[in-house]
Structure formats: C-alpha cells, structure tokens
Design a protein around this motif. Sequence first.
Motif, PDB file in Angstrom:
ATOM      1  N   PRO A   9      37.273 -17.593 -34.912  1.00  0.00           N
ATOM      2  CA  PRO A   9      36.840 -17.942 -36.274  1.00  0.00           C
ATOM      3  C   PRO A   9      35.670 -18.913 -36.345  1.00  0.00           C
ATOM      4  N   VAL A  10      35.412 -19.650 -35.261  1.00  0.00           N
ATOM      5  CA  VAL A  10      34.325 -20.631 -35.264  1.00  0.00           C
ATOM      6  C   VAL A  10      33.162 -20.188 -34.392  1.00  0.00           C
ATOM      7  N   ASP A  11      33.467 -19.564 -33.260  1.00  0.00           N
ATOM      8  CA  ASP A  11      32.435 -19.114 -32.328  1.00  0.00           C
ATOM      9  C   ASP A  11      32.673 -17.639 -31.999  1.00  0.00           C
ATOM     10  N   PRO A  12      32.383 -16.733 -32.957  1.00  0.00           N
ATOM     11  CA  PRO A  12      32.707 -15.311 -32.767  1.00  0.00           C
ATOM     12  C   PRO A  12      31.942 -14.706 -31.590  1.00  0.00           C
ATOM     13  N   GLN A  13      32.618 -13.844 -30.850  1.00  0.00           N
ATOM     14  CA  GLN A  13      32.031 -13.205 -29.688  1.00  0.00           C
ATOM     15  C   GLN A  13      30.868 -12.304 -30.101  1.00  0.00           C
ATOM     16  N   ALA A  14      29.709 -12.536 -29.510  1.00  0.00           N
ATOM     17  CA  ALA A  14      28.494 -11.813 -29.899  1.00  0.00           C
ATOM     18  C   ALA A  14      28.650 -10.307 -29.719  1.00  0.00           C
ATOM     19  N   ARG A  15      29.336  -9.882 -28.655  1.00  0.00           N
ATOM     20  CA  ARG A  15      29.461  -8.436 -28.402  1.00  0.00           C
ATOM     21  C   ARG A  15      30.280  -7.754 -29.492  1.00  0.00           C
ATOM     22  N   LEU A  16      31.289  -8.448 -30.013  1.00  0.00           N
ATOM     23  CA  LEU A  16      32.108  -7.859 -31.079  1.00  0.00           C
ATOM     24  C   LEU A  16      31.366  -7.848 -32.406  1.00  0.00           C
ATOM     25  N   ILE A  17      30.620  -8.909 -32.671  1.00  0.00           N
ATOM     26  CA  ILE A  17      29.795  -8.940 -33.881  1.00  0.00           C
ATOM     27  C   ILE A  17      28.762  -7.825 -33.844  1.00  0.00           C
ATOM     28  N   GLU A  18      28.160  -7.601 -32.690  1.00  0.00           N
ATOM     29  CA  GLU A  18      27.145  -6.552 -32.582  1.00  0.00           C
ATOM     30  C   GLU A  18      27.767  -5.170 -32.744  1.00  0.00           C
ATOM     31  N   ARG A  19      28.978  -4.972 -32.242  1.00  0.00           N
ATOM     32  CA  ARG A  19      29.656  -3.674 -32.441  1.00  0.00           C
ATOM     33  C   ARG A  19      29.905  -3.426 -33.919  1.00  0.00           C
ATOM     34  N   ALA A  20      30.337  -4.465 -34.632  1.00  0.00           N
ATOM     35  CA  ALA A  20      30.559  -4.325 -36.071  1.00  0.00           C
ATOM     36  C   ALA A  20      29.243  -4.085 -36.798  1.00  0.00           C
ATOM     37  N   ALA A  21      28.192  -4.799 -36.405  1.00  0.00           N
ATOM     38  CA  ALA A  21      26.881  -4.622 -37.042  1.00  0.00           C
ATOM     39  C   ALA A  21      26.357  -3.211 -36.820  1.00  0.00           C
ATOM     40  N   ASP A  22      26.576  -2.680 -35.630  1.00  0.00           N
ATOM     41  CA  ASP A  22      26.121  -1.314 -35.338  1.00  0.00           C
ATOM     42  C   ASP A  22      26.863  -0.303 -36.210  1.00  0.00           C
ATOM     43  N   LEU A  23      28.141  -0.508 -36.406  1.00  0.00           N
ATOM     44  CA  LEU A  23      28.899   0.380 -37.293  1.00  0.00           C
ATOM     45  C   LEU A  23      28.349   0.314 -38.719  1.00  0.00           C
TER      46      LEU A  23
END
Length: 205
Positions: A9-23
């Motif tokens: 919740p404070v330092d979100p994993q970049a790889r997961l954020i990028e997967r969501a952004a790609d979707l």
Amino acid sequence: MSERFRVHPVDPQARLIERAADLLRRGALGLCPTDAGYSLVWTMEARDAEDRVLRMRALDTKHPFTLLCGALSEVGRLGRLDDRAFRLLRSLTPGPCTFILPAASELPRRLKQSKRRAIGIRLPDHPVAQALIAAVREPLLSTTLLLPDDEELASHEAEAVAERTERLVDFMLDAGDCEPGPTSVIDCTGDEPELVRQGFRPLAL
C-alpha cells in the motif's frame, strides 16, 4: 478471468503496477485503491470499459465520471482554473476531494465528444493510485463502487470489494483496506467555490 494483484500500500511493486497499466492501455476495466475507497478505473479511450461501468452501475450515458490526475499540470489541461480555484486545489491536493471545474476548451478527443461543460477532477493521495496514473501516463476515468443492489458495500474493505466486484472487472490492485470515503465535492464553476458534499474528512472553505 479477473487478475488480482496484491500490492504494497505504500511502496507498490513496479512490475505489478506496470501489468495493471498495460491492461488499462489495452482497454481493461480495473479496481484501484484510493484515499476514499476503491474505485473503478479505465482510460479515456476505453469505450467498452465505460459501457460496462454504465451497465454495472445502472447509469445513463450522460453520467459525469471523475478524472483521476497525477499532478496540477494535468488539471490545467482539462479544466479552467482561475486564481482562486488554483489556490484551493494547491492547498487541498493530493487528498480526498473532487473538484468540479469548467471544462477546458481543448479537451482530449474522447471527452470533447461528450460535450462536457464541467468536469470532475481528483488528485488522489494514495501511493497505488498515484503509481498507476504515472504508469499509464494520462489521467484515468473513475467512479465509485456504488452498485444498484449493494448500497451497504464497504468500498474501502479489500475483501468485501473483491468478493462482490472482482468478477465484474479485469483486474484488481489489492492494497488491503483503505480510507472509507466519500470525497468532499467542491464546485468551482460559479463565482465562489461551493462545498456541495462534505466528505469523510471534514473541511471548511
């Protein structure tokens, strides 16, 4: 099948954020934690995702969705800000406030087609929402999780949100429980800013 990304919740994993952004860039509909509950999010060009939201929440096509922005510079491209409104936004953002602004004359094509005269804008104070907006590199359309048959849905409780709505979306960024909401709503389209809804975190103009 919906994907559930468990992020810090404070330092979100970049790889997961990028997967969501790609979707999102491919037209997906997602769930994202904010500083006022979980919200449905999609990009301005994702017409199919927006149609799903309209059906899910039983809304008409003229319903005014809110734009989640990452910076005040983005706000200035979407809404018209006089000095008073600019000072107000600068003092209250990021935070759980929605601002109604006169729409800018040069809106993105997708918004221009809706012939909006006013636009709702938020700058959320949640690291996951901020990271997602930065990864997509544009403001995201959003709306609350108030479903027709679930007026009591606790939109800030991650497990309740997942159980009720995960099957209706393409992904959920699960950062655990967040602050409850709702946002305060400030109308800046008149001569003076007007507080039209007091949020969970009371404020005075």
